[in-house]
Design an enzyme around this catalytic site. Sequence first.
Site, PDB file in Angstrom:
ATOM      1  N   HIS A   1      42.822  48.544  37.824  1.00  0.00           N
ATOM      2  CA  HIS A   1      41.835  47.468  37.916  1.00  0.00           C
ATOM      3  C   HIS A   1      40.439  47.955  37.526  1.00  0.00           C
ATOM      4  CE1 HIS A   1      44.103  44.234  40.438  1.00  0.00           C
ATOM      5  NE2 HIS A   1      44.826  44.707  39.430  1.00  0.00           N
TER       6      HIS A   1
ATOM      7  N   HIS B   1      53.944  41.159  33.506  1.00  0.00           N
ATOM      8  CA  HIS B   1      52.899  40.126  33.408  1.00  0.00           C
ATOM      9  C   HIS B   1      51.938  40.398  32.259  1.00  0.00           C
ATOM     10  CE1 HIS B   1      49.367  42.114  35.396  1.00  0.00           C
ATOM     11  NE2 HIS B   1      50.270  42.728  36.140  1.00  0.00           N
TER      12      HIS B   1
ATOM     13  N   GLU C   1      49.792  36.495  37.046  1.00  0.00           N
ATOM     14  CA  GLU C   1      50.208  37.409  38.106  1.00  0.00           C
ATOM     15  C   GLU C   1      49.025  37.865  38.932  1.00  0.00           C
ATOM     16  OE1 GLU C   1      51.069  41.335  40.032  1.00  0.00           O
ATOM     17  OE2 GLU C   1      49.552  40.812  38.527  1.00  0.00           O
ATOM     18  N   GLU C   2      47.882  38.100  38.280  1.00  0.00           N
ATOM     19  CA  GLU C   2      46.716  38.651  38.968  1.00  0.00           C
ATOM     20  C   GLU C   2      46.101  37.682  39.973  1.00  0.00           C
ATOM     21  OE1 GLU C   2      46.011  41.611  38.957  1.00  0.00           O
ATOM     22  OE2 GLU C   2      46.492  42.562  37.059  1.00  0.00           O
TER      23      GLU C   2
ATOM     24  N   ASP D   1      55.745  47.030  36.276  1.00  0.00           N
ATOM     25  CA  ASP D   1      54.305  46.922  36.497  1.00  0.00           C
ATOM     26  C   ASP D   1      53.741  48.323  36.719  1.00  0.00           C
ATOM     27  OD1 ASP D   1      51.765  45.836  36.964  1.00  0.00           O
ATOM     28  OD2 ASP D   1      52.549  44.253  38.265  1.00  0.00           O
TER      29      ASP D   1
ATOM     30  N   ASP E   1      47.246  47.601  32.920  1.00  0.00           N
ATOM     31  CA  ASP E   1      47.858  46.703  33.902  1.00  0.00           C
ATOM     32  C   ASP E   1      47.814  45.289  33.340  1.00  0.00           C
ATOM     33  OD1 ASP E   1      48.688  45.326  36.136  1.00  0.00           O
ATOM     34  OD2 ASP E   1      46.852  45.676  37.279  1.00  0.00           O
TER      35      ASP E   1
END
Length: 327
Positions: free
Chosen positions: A303, A63, A194-195, A217, A165
């Site tokens: 994150h 992603h 994706e998030e 990922d 990420d």
Amino acid sequence: MSIDLDLLKKLTQSYGPSGNEKNVLEHIKEEAKNYCDEIYFDNIGNMICKKNGGGKKIMITAHSDELGLLITHIDENGFLRFVPIGSIKVENCLYKRVEFYNGFNGIVGIEHLDDKKDIKFDNLYIDIGAESREDAEKFVKVGDSAVFKGEFFTNGSRIFSKAIDDRIGCYVALETLKDIKTVNELYFVFTVQEEVGARGATTAAYNIEPDLSISVDVTSTGDTPKSKNTVVSLGKGAAIKVKDRSIIVNPKIKEFMVDIAKKYSIPYQMEILELGGTDAGSIHMTKGGIPSGVISIPTRYVHSISEEIDINDVNASIELLKRVIEN
């Protein structure tokens, strides 16, 4: 295998929150154009790099989007209110610098609270140095989005940056695309959104309907002080997913990936992620079901604006993905 730090820096430092991945995809397109037979975009915005072949249809996803903040209101004094784009911990926002699509910067501030335990997104705002709503609207409008700023740097075999990420997944897919030789028909899909629910992966899987899908990922580690109980560590190889909240990987796929890692002496570790998911969670339930696996890159501080990976794990992930496709 050496790693292209300039390319990885370009990918991680590019602006690309969910729903506005254009800049990142343009960088990927420029890098991929000489290594595939066709590049096209689908209706939701995924970029697909296709390599023609007469064998099985294999889809590889990574992603391209990152977490962000969406402006919902500008008050009379020029302070910006926002909601998160994706899963962001409110405490990770405090006093962080953010950047808008036009390059304009701001900083996240907080209202006075007697007890910081009461902190919510409603208490936060972005300060861009404006003195009024009219002043702020010269640079930022309601509906604009911002991403966090996090410097790219290295320390030995370790790489630190915002948006690892999943720009590292994009990097692994790109490096595999450049060096892959197979009779199979390959679809390298750089997915969007994706998030916020693996939305791009859902439409890509439905349209392509591959025989096999492999998602690339990041995954969290358990190698920092008092971390959660997981065996994944930096520097110990590619992580082969067993389970997360969105998928229990088909044992045949999982065991096949383990066998390939052993056959080619690729360092690997098994991954069970208690929280979160990947594109594979949507892909494996598409249409009549698509066999799906996941290669994860161990990552500390997922994150956040300072995610950390190890070059050795990146190289192991590239080698594993390549050998899985070839076999």
